[in-house]
Design a protein around this motif. Sequence first.
Motif, PDB file in Angstrom:
ATOM      1  N   SER A 275       0.859  -1.178   0.000  1.00 21.98           N
ATOM      2  CA  SER A 275       0.000   0.000   0.000  1.00 21.98           C
ATOM      3  C   SER A 275       0.897   1.230   0.000  1.00 21.98           C
ATOM      4  N   PRO A 441      -5.354   1.120   3.024  1.00 27.45           N
ATOM      5  CA  PRO A 441      -5.167  -0.283   3.388  1.00 27.45           C
ATOM      6  C   PRO A 441      -3.709  -0.525   3.761  1.00 27.45           C
ATOM      7  N   GLU A 442      -3.488  -1.337   4.785  1.00 28.23           N
ATOM      8  CA  GLU A 442      -2.122  -1.595   5.227  1.00 28.23           C
ATOM      9  C   GLU A 442      -2.052  -2.945   5.909  1.00 28.23           C
ATOM     10  N   ASN A 443      -0.888  -3.609   5.792  1.00 29.20           N
ATOM     11  CA  ASN A 443      -0.679  -4.876   6.488  1.00 29.20           C
ATOM     12  C   ASN A 443      -0.543  -4.622   7.983  1.00 29.20           C
ATOM     13  N   SER A 487      -3.306  -6.634   3.658  1.00 26.23           N
ATOM     14  CA  SER A 487      -3.796  -5.317   3.266  1.00 26.23           C
ATOM     15  C   SER A 487      -5.130  -5.466   2.541  1.00 26.23           C
TER      16      SER A 487
END
Length: 543
Positions: A275, A441-443, A487
């Motif tokens: 992301s 969105p992100e891990n 994500s």
Amino acid sequence: MEKWARVLVLVICLSPAMVECMVRQYKFNIVMKNTTRLCATKPIVTVNGKFPGPTLVAREGDTVLVKVANHVKYNVSIHWHGIRQLRTGWADGPAYITQCPIKPGQNFIYNFTITGQRGTLWWHAHILWLRATVHGAIVILPKRGEWWKSDVEAVVNEALKSGFVPNVSDTHTINGHPGPLSTCSSKSSSKDGFTLKVKRGKTYMLRIINAALNEELFFKIAKHRLTVVEVDATYVKPFKTNTMVIAPGQTTNVLLTADRSTGNYLVSVSPFMDSPIEVDNVTATATVQYSGTLASSPTTLINPPPQNATPVATNFTDSLRSLNSKLYPTNVPLTADHSLLFTISLGINPCPTCPSGNRAVAGINNVSFIMPTTSLLQAHFFNLSGVFTDDFPGNPPVAFNYTGGTPPLNNLHTMIGTRLYRLAYNSTVQVVLQGTGLLAPENHPIHLHGFNFFVVGRGLGNFDPKKDPKKFNFIDPVERNTIGVPSGGWSAIRFRADNPGVWFLHCHLEVHTMWGLKMAFVVDNGKGPDESLLPPPSDLPTC
């Protein structure tokens, strides 16, 4: 059968018994150390003057005693990441969750027994961002017969004043060395950084720990394939891979067979982020050097995966399966007494004292966790009122399209509180960790203290409670203590609450934990002393 020639502990980090039970004793002196290895302009906090810190070696069934003496100006606590503290939550380590921190000039002895675990785990400071330099490996042998160039606290404090993201680091390191690609040279060793010397025909076990503060990482060795055999101190069905991915807090054991011609082969550690988030994009490098290699021999290079190589990461993650053998069965709960949906989100709250008038926050189910001033475990054990409530929401307060579309504006704001979720002893729990796209969105690597859990499912988009459980893996799901929530997607975990106490669950990206992406479970005692929390040790620190 191949013999392992040696065991190597690799700590990857950011720089800015059927046998008689043994008692292993260690002493940790928390000190400030000047270092030139990371172009340091200020001393860094270390354990026994080492960075990374000393490796603890124990055997399954051993009792481990670690005396921690705090000689620095900061409060300190140490977490034994992944160790199942069975009825010994006092030794778990997160500050203000299971203990008050160890104050400057004070000591505390951590006392725990290693039960049913073998492989690689790690220990690290668990207060603010001190784990940047205060960390090391834990090597658990099976039963017989089987840094930063600035003061990290100053970096954090500056971010808290501004309300937004702290500065990213300048480089990554492998066993404390960034390698030649970094502008920060390893002055305390060769210019090429860390070197692993091998002999052709031998097989080596690498214990790989991601001690990075804020990034998932790819790991590769030029021209070599790795055999994955264990994650988070649990065996997996062995499989071969060219590239592995490892999130902050996770550990992985791989076998490296030296089957190439004499020479030097580059090792690379590079970030995985799919992301548009700013990360340290410098690749750390090391060298695998075969015996007999001439000093003038060139190094076989390697192309790290692109930073957004999601298919590479997904393929690795999907290959992980529990061993599920007679000796090591997979006892995944088939039913769930508690079925929880936790939305993992970033947001913005008003902040009158911040330059922009806003502060970045993070939360679970729209709750940003506030750290107490009294240890939660002490409050639970002594029945102290006013420290926490047990009304943490098991589902998000507002349902919406978590991973797409325009979210409700009020979901960008979070409520604050020290709220826990209560579990009866031996109850079974399913938690769906749902990623969101409120800002981006992100891990998110999520770590659960006190338990291992089974990853029964994962997917992209929004979790569908009717369709997705039909595809859950109850045969050989991987068993872990830290799981990456993809994500724009979700991960589903299950565990049995058979360990009384207070157990932290949090994102292992320190920036998100700092912003409030954390909560805790309180597990009540069961029936009788063997199912009850032990009393606190006499030298437990006071707040």
